[in-house]
Design a protein around this motif. Structure first.
Motif, PDB file in Angstrom:
ATOM      1  N   ASP A 783       0.855  -1.190   0.000  1.00 23.97           N
ATOM      2  CA  ASP A 783       0.000   0.000   0.000  1.00 23.97           C
ATOM      3  C   ASP A 783       0.886   1.233   0.000  1.00 23.97           C
ATOM      4  OD1 ASP A 783      -2.712   1.411   0.741  1.00 23.97           O
ATOM      5  OD2 ASP A 783      -1.188   2.212   2.117  1.00 23.97           O
ATOM      6  N   LEU A 784       0.661   2.088  -0.957  1.00 20.73           N
ATOM      7  CA  LEU A 784       1.568   3.217  -1.166  1.00 20.73           C
ATOM      8  C   LEU A 784       1.750   4.064   0.083  1.00 20.73           C
ATOM      9  CD1 LEU A 784       3.235   5.156  -3.040  1.00 20.73           C
ATOM     10  CD2 LEU A 784       1.130   6.456  -3.241  1.00 20.73           C
ATOM     11  N   HIS A 785       0.629   4.500   0.637  1.00 19.98           N
ATOM     12  CA  HIS A 785       0.746   5.460   1.735  1.00 19.98           C
ATOM     13  C   HIS A 785       1.345   4.809   2.979  1.00 19.98           C
ATOM     14  CE1 HIS A 785      -1.280   8.069  -0.958  1.00 19.98           C
ATOM     15  NE2 HIS A 785      -2.391   7.359  -0.955  1.00 19.98           N
ATOM     16  N   VAL A 792       8.779   7.556   6.298  1.00 23.46           N
ATOM     17  CA  VAL A 792       8.801   8.884   6.900  1.00 23.46           C
ATOM     18  C   VAL A 792       8.811   8.789   8.420  1.00 23.46           C
ATOM     19  CG1 VAL A 792       7.481  11.027   7.204  1.00 23.46           C
ATOM     20  CG2 VAL A 792       7.743  10.019   4.927  1.00 23.46           C
ATOM     21  N   PHE A 793       7.992   7.879   8.949  1.00 22.06           N
ATOM     22  CA  PHE A 793       7.901   7.784  10.412  1.00 22.06           C
ATOM     23  C   PHE A 793       8.855   6.736  10.993  1.00 22.06           C
ATOM     24  CE2 PHE A 793       3.679   9.512   9.303  1.00 22.06           C
ATOM     25  CZ  PHE A 793       3.728  10.677  10.060  1.00 22.06           C
ATOM     26  N   ALA A 794       9.617   6.098  10.122  1.00 24.32           N
ATOM     27  CA  ALA A 794      10.595   5.100  10.554  1.00 24.32           C
ATOM     28  C   ALA A 794       9.967   3.995  11.406  1.00 24.32           C
ATOM     29  CB  ALA A 794      11.747   5.767  11.314  1.00 24.32           C
ATOM     30  N   VAL A 795       8.899   3.429  10.878  1.00 22.19           N
ATOM     31  CA  VAL A 795       8.285   2.268  11.534  1.00 22.19           C
ATOM     32  C   VAL A 795       8.054   1.188  10.477  1.00 22.19           C
ATOM     33  CG1 VAL A 795       7.119   3.670  13.293  1.00 22.19           C
ATOM     34  CG2 VAL A 795       5.941   3.124  11.150  1.00 22.19           C
ATOM     35  N   GLU A 796       7.653   0.009  10.905  1.00 19.83           N
ATOM     36  CA  GLU A 796       7.318  -1.046   9.957  1.00 19.83           C
ATOM     37  C   GLU A 796       6.018  -0.668   9.229  1.00 19.83           C
ATOM     38  OE1 GLU A 796       8.971  -3.901   9.124  1.00 19.83           O
ATOM     39  OE2 GLU A 796      10.539  -2.851  10.259  1.00 19.83           O
ATOM     40  N   PRO A 797       5.897  -1.046   7.999  1.00 20.50           N
ATOM     41  CA  PRO A 797       4.659  -0.731   7.262  1.00 20.50           C
ATOM     42  C   PRO A 797       3.405  -1.137   8.032  1.00 20.50           C
ATOM     43  CG  PRO A 797       6.282  -1.656   5.778  1.00 20.50           C
ATOM     44  CD  PRO A 797       6.890  -1.720   7.161  1.00 20.50           C
ATOM     45  N   ALA A 798       3.504  -2.277   8.713  1.00 28.45           N
ATOM     46  CA  ALA A 798       2.326  -2.756   9.434  1.00 28.45           C
ATOM     47  C   ALA A 798       1.984  -1.853  10.616  1.00 28.45           C
ATOM     48  CB  ALA A 798       2.556  -4.185   9.920  1.00 28.45           C
ATOM     49  N   ASP A 799       2.974  -1.115  11.072  1.00 27.61           N
ATOM     50  CA  ASP A 799       2.746  -0.272  12.245  1.00 27.61           C
ATOM     51  C   ASP A 799       2.336   1.162  11.904  1.00 27.61           C
ATOM     52  OD1 ASP A 799       3.377  -2.420  13.778  1.00 27.61           O
ATOM     53  OD2 ASP A 799       5.505  -1.886  13.961  1.00 27.61           O
ATOM     54  N   VAL A 800       2.129   1.392  10.621  1.00 33.93           N
ATOM     55  CA  VAL A 800       1.669   2.725  10.221  1.00 33.93           C
ATOM     56  C   VAL A 800       0.200   2.857  10.607  1.00 33.93           C
ATOM     57  CG1 VAL A 800       1.226   4.257   8.285  1.00 33.93           C
ATOM     58  CG2 VAL A 800       3.318   2.901   8.339  1.00 33.93           C
ATOM     59  N   THR A 801      -0.085   3.801  11.484  1.00 30.70           N
ATOM     60  CA  THR A 801      -1.463   3.956  11.947  1.00 30.70           C
ATOM     61  C   THR A 801      -2.294   4.691  10.902  1.00 30.70           C
ATOM     62  OG1 THR A 801      -1.023   6.110  12.936  1.00 30.70           O
ATOM     63  CG2 THR A 801      -0.620   4.165  14.318  1.00 30.70           C
ATOM     64  N   PRO A 802      -3.598   4.550  11.002  1.00 25.74           N
ATOM     65  CA  PRO A 802      -4.456   5.275  10.054  1.00 25.74           C
ATOM     66  C   PRO A 802      -4.181   6.776  10.068  1.00 25.74           C
ATOM     67  CG  PRO A 802      -5.736   3.669  11.272  1.00 25.74           C
ATOM     68  CD  PRO A 802      -4.369   3.659  11.875  1.00 25.74           C
ATOM     69  N   ALA A 803      -3.895   7.338  11.228  1.00 28.59           N
ATOM     70  CA  ALA A 803      -3.621   8.781  11.300  1.00 28.59           C
ATOM     71  C   ALA A 803      -2.361   9.119  10.528  1.00 28.59           C
ATOM     72  CB  ALA A 803      -3.466   9.206  12.755  1.00 28.59           C
ATOM     73  N   MET A 804      -1.345   8.280  10.695  1.00 27.86           N
ATOM     74  CA  MET A 804      -0.103   8.508   9.961  1.00 27.86           C
ATOM     75  C   MET A 804      -0.355   8.387   8.461  1.00 27.86           C
ATOM     76  SD  MET A 804       2.153   6.199  12.560  1.00 27.86           S
ATOM     77  CE  MET A 804       3.760   6.082  11.831  1.00 27.86           C
ATOM     78  N   ARG A 805      -1.091   7.383   8.138  1.00 32.88           N
ATOM     79  CA  ARG A 805      -1.339   7.125   6.723  1.00 32.88           C
ATOM     80  C   ARG A 805      -2.061   8.305   6.075  1.00 32.88           C
ATOM     81  NH1 ARG A 805      -4.952   5.139   3.198  1.00 32.88           N
ATOM     82  NH2 ARG A 805      -4.173   3.840   1.501  1.00 32.88           N
ATOM     83  N   SER A 806      -3.035   8.862   6.789  1.00 37.43           N
ATOM     84  CA  SER A 806      -3.791   9.921   6.148  1.00 37.43           C
ATOM     85  C   SER A 806      -2.954  11.188   6.011  1.00 37.43           C
ATOM     86  CB  SER A 806      -5.091  10.192   6.900  1.00 37.43           C
ATOM     87  OG  SER A 806      -4.811  10.828   8.109  1.00 37.43           O
TER      88      SER A 806
END
Length: 980
Positions: A783-785, A792-806
């Motif tokens: 998933d792109l975002h 950008v946030f230096a976390v695992e893709p799975a740990d990207v929260t919806p807030a970060m993603r948006s």
DNA sequence: CAGTTGTACAG
DNA sequence: TACTGTACAACTGA
């Protein structure tokens, strides 16, 4: 001329600035405005008043008058959609037009100050010091004033080290010696010293539209001295605007009295010791200052200027340039006034068209005539009407560029013609049946039209093609479209009117100059002008006008093709835009099925909600207002309910949904917050109802909605959709999506299929920037975002929260629009600092994107244009504007144009591919709609899988990018269901 | 009555 | 102070 400049419009270094030379073949230059022939002979004829009477010179102090206008007209009422403030330009231009009209000068010039480094400042360092710094909003407009003057071909005269007044004084002196009457328009009172029997100053009383004629008597009445004495008076009294202090205790009354009693300043100085009282002593104390004032306010009358008065003959203005400049400034009314009040000079036109119109009717005649045409593309002009996918042709003209033309009357449905689109509104062929093409002739014509080997050129072909199709004439071999060619050359233009193009590129008016009858024709009632004498039946003869247009199209095609070739757009036209014309025409003709019952049910329901919410809102405020009126809402919200003010707009404070939502949060618990809730609900429902009503009105008798696609509107290369716009059907809210449910599969088909590109703009950005991280993101299939967010946030893709993603999503898209940290902070409702941090981090990880965005602007600045992957150009002259607002706007356009434009290229290629593949595979399914990154197709029974495969292949394969083009497909019985 | 402004929908 | 469009209602002014 090294230290001075005479600025003239569009003049290159080789141009004789003052006296346009004659000669030189038309078309020898690219720039129509520069065509010397266009101007020759028209000199002085345009604006001049009574010929033979005394010559009149109008001299305007450009800086002074524009400055007056700047303070007279409210900034908030005068700015363009791009934010450029135009009040000074507007006021100045308006003043100029009025004066040119009212005074009808034979000669004209506008003088400007070049800098503050004048001889006066050298003598007196405080000269004009202490003036408030010129507002930036004004400075930016001086250049625009000069652009207007250039378009009007009013010479601008400047002299380094001197003020406009000195230039004016010099020219006034020269002109008077030659017996001129002189008018000086300025807000600078120093000019009053120039007034005499032959010289009048037009001094602004209030604003710039109300000018007082300062004659010698008027000066005396107002200041108590004759004009020549005015500077002496001013030396005594002082001039605050120039920071020249006067004699304390001496006002105009005393000064005038003294000057009268002592016969002027010299006498006064000689007898200064005899003066009595405080005033007299004050003068003695300040005598040096008075004499200095007098030296400074003496205007220079013998400047060495690059022009003489005879050079200032009123010239016909540059019509094309006036359009361009006034368009940019959004001066619609002013342009109308210009053209209405000052007789149009028609300088560019050197004539009309000569045509020889034949009127073949029978098969043999038609065939003979068609065969006589050479191999060159034939101009076609259709009369009739068209729109919404259909049309009917009442007649048509074919012409070669040399004026050989034929008229074919198809007048089946006479009487109610009028056209949709560019053609003139004319009744169908009036003459008797005998002039109508007979059936055999028509068949021959049909064969010719259907022959792809016979090249045709049409202006804005889509509509005419539909009209011809309605008349049974299917067209193959569309080899040119003059509107499309002009659009590709300059996609920012407002319109591509045939008459304008003829004027600009052929330097001719779209009229019949001369018409000859073809040999052997016996047609006694030919008229020489479209608007001329009517035929015996009462209707004007449509043939000559149509023939002229067809001939113009044929001729224009050559010129525009050459221009387009220079811009590298030949293939884009031939291989993309032209083939697309037919595709769009068919899509429009097909339309999309609408479920009328469902739409009506929605209409009722939305209407009921509108009603309820309105009543509920009225109950809160205890009165009824028009909830659709921003003005009345402002009164309710900010006065009655005393809510905090929102963002400022021209007419007060905004009441848009975003601001109201903010207000709702701020005023929670406020007695009026209920009003806000109902108002917002009312807005939503009312908008939805409008949308539905609009759609219902456009449902055709076949139960389908036929939009019209515009191919020459969006400057980036996108299509647009009108009447109705099917590219902005709601989707984001549940209520809105119900409207999409009413777009359904038509009878005889099994479903609708939608196919859209996912994140096409980001993919194009990845491709164009070559940014490794972004390219990898797309190749990874992640998933792109989330992918970008994890970096950008230096976390695992799975740990990207919806807030970060948006946040990432907003930023990624914002980047392609030239988003600033400020804009991002507003969008995300976060602090500017946080937004800036996000952007920094983003660019840190995806440096290629930053480099690309920077590079694209730099390159556009140096080349003047941006380019898409297929070489579609957009010219952005404002990139070098010295006005920051305009320049910033142009930079954002430069960032966005290659991305949005390349996406437009890609889907257009895909559309051609889909249409072709469907035909090749013999499918009955068909493409109905395009919504920028989405195609909607109607699936014929049993073709679903084949169609899906075909569409995926064509869309994904439409361009070879460094990242895959991902296509997602959905199927359903409505647009909503097919969506995903 | 035509043009402008504010608002709002889409990608 | 985010790009590209279109539509509509209200308002404004010749």
């Amino acid at each position: 001329m090294s230290d001075s400049a005479l600025l003239r419009p569009g003049a290159g270094p080789d141009d004789d600035l003052v006296t346009p030379s004659s000669g030189g073949p038309a078309g020898s230059r690219e720039d129509a405005a520069g065509d010397p022939r266009a101007q020759a002979g028209a000199q002085g004829a345009a604006l001049a008043g009574a010929e033979g009477s005394r010559p009149r010179l109008l001299l305007v102090d450009g800086h002074s008058m524009a400055y007056r206008a700047f303070f007279a007209l409210p900034v908030e009422n005068f700015s363009t959609t791009t934010g450029q403030v135009t009040n000074a330009v507007y006021g100045f231009t308006s003043m100029l037009i009025n004066v040119l009209r009212d005074e009808a000068p034979t000669h004209v010039a506008v003088a400007f100050d070049v800098s503050r480094e004048t001889f006066r400042a050298q003598e007196y360092a405080e000269y004009k010091a202490g003036r408030a710094k010129t507002p930036a909003e004004f400075s930016g407009q001086v250049g625009l004033v000069k652009e207007v003057l250039a378009a009007l071909r009013v010479p601008v005269v400047e002299k380094e080290g001197f003020e406009a007044d000195d230039v004016i004084a010099t020219l006034t002196t020269q002109a008077r010696a030659q017996g001129f009457e002189v008018l000086v328009s300025t807000g600078d009172r120093d000019a009053l010293q120039l007034v005499d029997d032959a010289t009048t100053v037009l001094y602004p009383r209030k604003g710039v539209s109300d000018l007082v004629r300062m004659t010698p008597d008027a000066v005396e009445e107002r200041y108590g001295v004759r004009p020549q004495r005015y500077p002496e008076l001013a030396a005594l009294v002082g001039e605050t605007s120039d920071n020249l202090p006067g004699v304390p205790g001496v006002g105009p009354k005393t000064a005038a009295k003294w000057l009268a009693a002592h016969d002027g300043l010299d006498g006064l100085v000689a007898e200064v010791d005899q003066l009595k009282g405080k005033a007299g002593q004050s003068l003695r104390d300040h005598l040096d200052q008075v004499l200095r004032n007098r030296r400074l306010n003496r205007l220079v009358t013998d400047l060495d200027l690059p022009v003489v008065v005879d050079d200032l003959v009123v010239a016909p203005w540059d019509r094309e340039e006036v359009h361009r400049v006034f368009d940019a400034l959004e001066f619609r009314v002013l342009r109308e006034r210009l053209f209405a009040t000052l007789a149009t000079p028609e300088p560019e036109a050197e004539g009309g068209f000569s045509v020889r119109v034949a009127r073949p009717r029978g098969a043999a005649e038609v065939r003979r005539w068609l065969d006589a045409l050479g191999d060159a593309a034939v101009g076609v002009h259709v009369l009739g009407r068209w729109g919404a996918g259909t049309g009917e042709a009442t007649g048509l003209a074919l012409a070669a560029a040399d004026g050989t033309a034929a008229w074919f009357s198809l007048a089946a449905a006479a009487g109610k013609a009028g056209t949709d689109g560019e053609g003139p509104a004319e009744a169908a062929d009036g003459p008797a049946e005998g002039s109508v093409l007979d059936d055999e002739g028509r068949a021959v014509l049909a064969t010719w039209f259907a022959d792809p080997g016979r090249a045709k050129v049409v202006h804005d072909a889509k509509g005419p093609l539909q009209a011809l199709a309605g008349a049974g004439l299917a067209v193959a071999g569309l080899a040119g479209d003059t509107a499309l060619a002009a659009y590709l050359c300059r996609p920012d233009q407002r319109s591509y009117d045939l008459a304008d193009l003829a004027l600009r590129h052929l330097h001719r008016e779209l009229r019949v100059e001369e018409e000859e009858r073809e040999q052997g024709e016996e047609e006694p009632q030919l008229t020489l002008d479209v608007d001329g004498p009517a035929t015996p039946e009462g209707a004007p003869d449509p043939a000559p006008g149509a023939a002229v247009r067809a001939a113009a199209v044929a001729e224009l095609d050559d010129v525009l093709a050459a221009e387009l070739a220079e811009r590298g757009g030949t293939a884009l036209l031939a291989e993309l835009e032209l083939p697309l014309v037919g595709v769009l025409a068919r899509m429009e003709a097909r339309g999309v099925a609408a479920d009328g019952a469902q739409l009506r049910a929605l209409e009722d329901q939305f209407a009921a909600t509108v009603e309820e919410q309105a009543e509920a809102a009225y109950a809160v405020i205890d009165r009824r207002v028009n909830l659709g009126s921003p003005k009345q809402l402002q009164e309710v919200l900010f006065e009655q309910l005393e809510m905090p003010r929102t963002k400022r707009i021209k007419t007060g404070w905004t009441t848009d949904a975003e601001a109201l939502a903010d207000l709702l949060v701020k005023t929670d618990g406020h007695p009026g917050s209920g009003f806000l809730v109902h108002l917002l609900a009312h807005r939503d429902a009312s908008r939805l109802r409008q949308t539905v009503e609009g759609l219902l009105k456009t449902v055709a008798p076949d139960g389908r909605i036929h939009t019209t696609y515009q191919q020459t509107i969006a400057a980036t290369g996108r299509l647009s959709s009108t009447d109705p716009n099917l590219q902005n059907i709601p989707i984001r809210t549940e209520e809105g999506r119900r409207i999409r449910r009413a777009f359904v599969v038509g009878e005889g088909y099994e479903s609708l299929l939608t196919a859209d590109y996912s994140q096409i703009e980001m993919r194009i950005m990845a491709h164009l920037s070559g940014d490794e991280g972004l390219v990898e993101a797309f190749r990874s299939g992640e998933d792109l975002h989330s992918f970008v967010g994890s970096r950008v946030f230096a976390v695992e893709p799975a740990d990207v929260t919806p807030a970060m993603r948006s946040k990432i999503k907003a930023m990624s898209y914002g980047l392609a629009y030239g988003l600033s940290a400020f804009g991002l902070s507003r969008q995300l409702r976060i602090a500017v600092e946080e937004a800036r941090g996000l952007m920094d981090e983003y660019f840190e990880r995806f440096g290629g994107v930053r480099d690309y965005l920077r590079g694209v602007v730099d390159e556009a600045r140096s080349t003047g244009y941006t380019e898409t992957i297929l070489g579609r150009r957009r010219y952005l002259p404002d990139l070098t504007s010295d006005n920051r607002q305009r320049r910033d706007m142009a930079e954002r356009m430069a960032l966005n144009a290659p991305i949005q434009g390349s996406a437009a290229d890609v889907i257009k290629v895909a559309m051609l591919g889909v249409e072709r593949a469907v035909a090749e595979q013999g499918l009955r399914s068909r493409m109905l709609l395009q919504v920028h990154d989405e195609l909607v197709l109607e699936v014929a029974p049993g073709e679903r899988d084949a169609l899906e495969a075909l569409v995926r292949e064509q869309m994904a394969g439409a361009a070879e990018l460094s990242v895959p083009l991902d296509v997602s497909v959905g199927v359903g019985t409505s647009w909503h269901e097919a969506g995903h």
